[in-house]
Design a protein around this motif. Structure first.
Motif, PDB file in Angstrom:
ATOM      1  N   ARG A 114       0.843  -1.193   0.000  1.00  0.00           N
ATOM      2  CA  ARG A 114       0.000   0.000   0.000  1.00  0.00           C
ATOM      3  C   ARG A 114       0.879   1.244   0.000  1.00  0.00           C
ATOM      4  NH1 ARG A 114      -5.276  -0.245   1.659  1.00  0.00           N
ATOM      5  NH2 ARG A 114      -6.062  -2.366   1.881  1.00  0.00           N
ATOM      6  N   GLY A 115       0.484   2.199  -0.811  1.00  0.00           N
ATOM      7  CA  GLY A 115       1.246   3.427  -0.865  1.00  0.00           C
ATOM      8  C   GLY A 115       0.413   4.595  -1.337  1.00  0.00           C
ATOM      9  N   GLU A 149       3.649   2.591   2.407  1.00  0.00           N
ATOM     10  CA  GLU A 149       3.433   2.663   3.845  1.00  0.00           C
ATOM     11  C   GLU A 149       4.427   1.777   4.590  1.00  0.00           C
ATOM     12  OE1 GLU A 149      -0.625   1.510   4.473  1.00  0.00           O
ATOM     13  OE2 GLU A 149      -1.403   3.334   3.532  1.00  0.00           O
ATOM     14  N   ARG A 150       4.787   2.192   5.772  1.00  0.00           N
ATOM     15  CA  ARG A 150       5.730   1.431   6.593  1.00  0.00           C
ATOM     16  C   ARG A 150       5.084   0.190   7.205  1.00  0.00           C
ATOM     17  NH1 ARG A 150      10.366   3.780   6.953  1.00  0.00           N
ATOM     18  NH2 ARG A 150      10.594   6.019   6.749  1.00  0.00           N
ATOM     19  N   ILE A 151       3.779   0.256   7.393  1.00  0.00           N
ATOM     20  CA  ILE A 151       3.105  -0.930   7.933  1.00  0.00           C
ATOM     21  C   ILE A 151       2.941  -1.938   6.804  1.00  0.00           C
ATOM     22  CG2 ILE A 151       1.901   0.291   9.774  1.00  0.00           C
ATOM     23  CD1 ILE A 151      -0.569   0.317   7.968  1.00  0.00           C
ATOM     24  N   GLY A 152       2.847  -3.164   7.148  1.00  0.00           N
ATOM     25  CA  GLY A 152       2.708  -4.202   6.130  1.00  0.00           C
ATOM     26  C   GLY A 152       3.883  -5.154   6.193  1.00  0.00           C
ATOM     27  N   LYS A 153       3.683  -6.308   5.581  1.00  0.00           N
ATOM     28  CA  LYS A 153       4.696  -7.355   5.643  1.00  0.00           C
ATOM     29  C   LYS A 153       5.457  -7.520   4.339  1.00  0.00           C
ATOM     30  CE  LYS A 153       1.969  -9.765   9.033  1.00  0.00           C
ATOM     31  NZ  LYS A 153       1.161 -10.919   9.360  1.00  0.00           N
ATOM     32  N   GLY A 154       5.070  -6.779   3.318  1.00  0.00           N
ATOM     33  CA  GLY A 154       5.727  -6.911   2.029  1.00  0.00           C
ATOM     34  C   GLY A 154       7.118  -6.304   2.027  1.00  0.00           C
ATOM     35  N   TRP A 199       8.280  -4.090   0.185  1.00  0.00           N
ATOM     36  CA  TRP A 199       8.300  -2.674  -0.169  1.00  0.00           C
ATOM     37  C   TRP A 199       7.847  -1.760   0.958  1.00  0.00           C
ATOM     38  CZ3 TRP A 199       5.964  -2.609  -5.797  1.00  0.00           C
ATOM     39  CH2 TRP A 199       6.804  -3.345  -6.642  1.00  0.00           C
ATOM     40  N   ALA A 200       7.460  -2.306   2.094  1.00  0.00           N
ATOM     41  CA  ALA A 200       6.993  -1.494   3.216  1.00  0.00           C
ATOM     42  C   ALA A 200       8.061  -0.461   3.584  1.00  0.00           C
ATOM     43  CB  ALA A 200       6.664  -2.379   4.413  1.00  0.00           C
ATOM     44  N   GLY A 201       7.653   0.798   3.610  1.00  0.00           N
ATOM     45  CA  GLY A 201       8.563   1.879   3.981  1.00  0.00           C
ATOM     46  C   GLY A 201       9.518   2.324   2.896  1.00  0.00           C
ATOM     47  N   THR A 202       9.334   1.825   1.666  1.00  0.00           N
ATOM     48  CA  THR A 202      10.237   2.210   0.578  1.00  0.00           C
ATOM     49  C   THR A 202       9.608   3.294  -0.296  1.00  0.00           C
ATOM     50  OG1 THR A 202       9.418   0.525  -0.973  1.00  0.00           O
ATOM     51  CG2 THR A 202      11.243  -0.108   0.509  1.00  0.00           C
ATOM     52  N   ARG A 203      10.412   3.827  -1.188  1.00  0.00           N
ATOM     53  CA  ARG A 203       9.952   4.855  -2.127  1.00  0.00           C
ATOM     54  C   ARG A 203      10.381   4.449  -3.529  1.00  0.00           C
ATOM     55  NH1 ARG A 203       8.712  10.792  -1.407  1.00  0.00           N
ATOM     56  NH2 ARG A 203       8.422  10.029   0.712  1.00  0.00           N
ATOM     57  N   LEU A 204       9.413   4.455  -4.437  1.00  0.00           N
ATOM     58  CA  LEU A 204       9.653   4.103  -5.832  1.00  0.00           C
ATOM     59  C   LEU A 204       9.539   5.355  -6.685  1.00  0.00           C
ATOM     60  CD1 LEU A 204       9.911   2.038  -8.184  1.00  0.00           C
ATOM     61  CD2 LEU A 204       7.409   1.826  -8.088  1.00  0.00           C
ATOM     62  N   THR A 205      10.576   5.638  -7.447  1.00  0.00           N
ATOM     63  CA  THR A 205      10.566   6.763  -8.377  1.00  0.00           C
ATOM     64  C   THR A 205      10.806   6.225  -9.776  1.00  0.00           C
ATOM     65  OG1 THR A 205      11.482   8.224  -6.689  1.00  0.00           O
ATOM     66  CG2 THR A 205      11.622   8.979  -8.975  1.00  0.00           C
ATOM     67  N   ARG A 220      12.673   6.207 -22.464  1.00  0.00           N
ATOM     68  CA  ARG A 220      13.614   5.690 -21.474  1.00  0.00           C
ATOM     69  C   ARG A 220      12.901   5.700 -20.122  1.00  0.00           C
ATOM     70  NH1 ARG A 220      17.578   8.918 -22.267  1.00  0.00           N
ATOM     71  NH2 ARG A 220      17.009  10.398 -20.668  1.00  0.00           N
ATOM     72  N   VAL A 221      12.879   4.551 -19.469  1.00  0.00           N
ATOM     73  CA  VAL A 221      12.241   4.377 -18.172  1.00  0.00           C
ATOM     74  C   VAL A 221      13.350   4.126 -17.161  1.00  0.00           C
ATOM     75  CG1 VAL A 221      10.596   3.020 -16.837  1.00  0.00           C
ATOM     76  CG2 VAL A 221      10.213   3.360 -19.299  1.00  0.00           C
ATOM     77  N   ALA A 222      13.493   5.039 -16.212  1.00  0.00           N
ATOM     78  CA  ALA A 222      14.520   4.913 -15.178  1.00  0.00           C
ATOM     79  C   ALA A 222      13.831   4.732 -13.832  1.00  0.00           C
ATOM     80  CB  ALA A 222      15.404   6.152 -15.160  1.00  0.00           C
ATOM     81  N   VAL A 223      14.169   3.645 -13.150  1.00  0.00           N
ATOM     82  CA  VAL A 223      13.565   3.296 -11.869  1.00  0.00           C
ATOM     83  C   VAL A 223      14.607   3.418 -10.765  1.00  0.00           C
ATOM     84  CG1 VAL A 223      12.624   1.363 -10.530  1.00  0.00           C
ATOM     85  CG2 VAL A 223      11.901   1.705 -12.894  1.00  0.00           C
ATOM     86  N   VAL A 224      14.217   4.065  -9.690  1.00  0.00           N
ATOM     87  CA  VAL A 224      15.004   4.061  -8.456  1.00  0.00           C
ATOM     88  C   VAL A 224      14.042   3.644  -7.352  1.00  0.00           C
ATOM     89  CG1 VAL A 224      16.355   5.396  -6.801  1.00  0.00           C
ATOM     90  CG2 VAL A 224      16.529   5.900  -9.251  1.00  0.00           C
ATOM     91  N   HIS A 225      14.339   2.538  -6.707  1.00  0.00           N
ATOM     92  CA  HIS A 225      13.515   2.048  -5.597  1.00  0.00           C
ATOM     93  C   HIS A 225      14.409   2.075  -4.366  1.00  0.00           C
ATOM     94  CE1 HIS A 225      10.043  -0.876  -4.498  1.00  0.00           C
ATOM     95  NE2 HIS A 225      10.258   0.023  -3.561  1.00  0.00           N
ATOM     96  N   SER A 226      14.116   2.957  -3.437  1.00  0.00           N
ATOM     97  CA  SER A 226      15.013   3.190  -2.302  1.00  0.00           C
ATOM     98  C   SER A 226      14.321   2.934  -0.971  1.00  0.00           C
ATOM     99  CB  SER A 226      15.544   4.620  -2.342  1.00  0.00           C
ATOM    100  OG  SER A 226      14.462   5.535  -2.296  1.00  0.00           O
ATOM    101  N   GLY A 227      15.145   2.837   0.062  1.00  0.00           N
ATOM    102  CA  GLY A 227      14.638   2.692   1.414  1.00  0.00           C
ATOM    103  C   GLY A 227      14.589   1.264   1.919  1.00  0.00           C
ATOM    104  N   PHE A 228      15.228   0.350   1.209  1.00  0.00           N
ATOM    105  CA  PHE A 228      15.259  -1.044   1.654  1.00  0.00           C
ATOM    106  C   PHE A 228      16.164  -1.180   2.876  1.00  0.00           C
ATOM    107  CE2 PHE A 228      14.039  -1.543  -2.789  1.00  0.00           C
ATOM    108  CZ  PHE A 228      13.021  -2.481  -2.680  1.00  0.00           C
TER     109      PHE A 228
END
Length: 135
Positions: A60-61, A77-82, A84-90, A101-109
């Motif tokens: 959930r986000g 969201e930080r809650i959850g068991k997945g 991605w909980a607490g991460t940010r996808l750009t 061109r598709v550039a992905v940054v997934h941070s906060g792991f």
């Protein structure tokens, strides 16, 4: 905190790629088994995917940033068991010689090398799936 960085070029217009990133139907084409979205800034994003154990995992986000045909940012969201909980996808889009061109940054792991490697591989597969459904 560790982050994942991926990039891919897709032979499709930015508008077509944008629809796959911001609509429930688009996200279900390449990323999630089920999706619900409110495609506006501050709107909710709910993604459901099959976990490694075969059980559904819900992420959930919120659409933190939406710049049509250029940038999508989702704060999970930080809650959850997945994973991605607490991460940010750009995801940033840019026209590139007739492609997008598709550039992905997934941070906060968490600092977990195994999780990061799994998610990096998953993003590689997912982006190939995005390209496949658009070309």
């Amino acid at each position: 905190m560790p982050s994942i960085r991926q990039q891919i070029n897709i032979a499709a217009a930015p508008r077509s790629v944008w629809a796959k990133l911001t609509t429930a139907e688009g996200l279900m084409d390449w990323l999630a088994d089920e999706a619900r979205t409110n495609g506006q800034q501050g709107g909710k994003v709910v993604l459901q995917m099959e976990g490694d154990d075969g059980e559904p995992v819900e992420e959930r986000g919120m659409f933190h940033t939406l710049r049509p045909t250029r940038k999508v940012e989702i704060a999970f969201e930080r809650i959850g068991k997945g994973p991605w909980a607490g991460t940010r996808l750009t995801v940033q889009l840019a026209a590139d010689k007739g492609e997008t061109r598709v550039a992905v940054v997934h941070s906060g792991f968490a600092d977990d090398e195994e999780l990061l490697a799994e998610q990096d591989a998953e993003w590689r597969r997912s982006l190939k799936g995005l390209r496949s459904c658009l070309e």
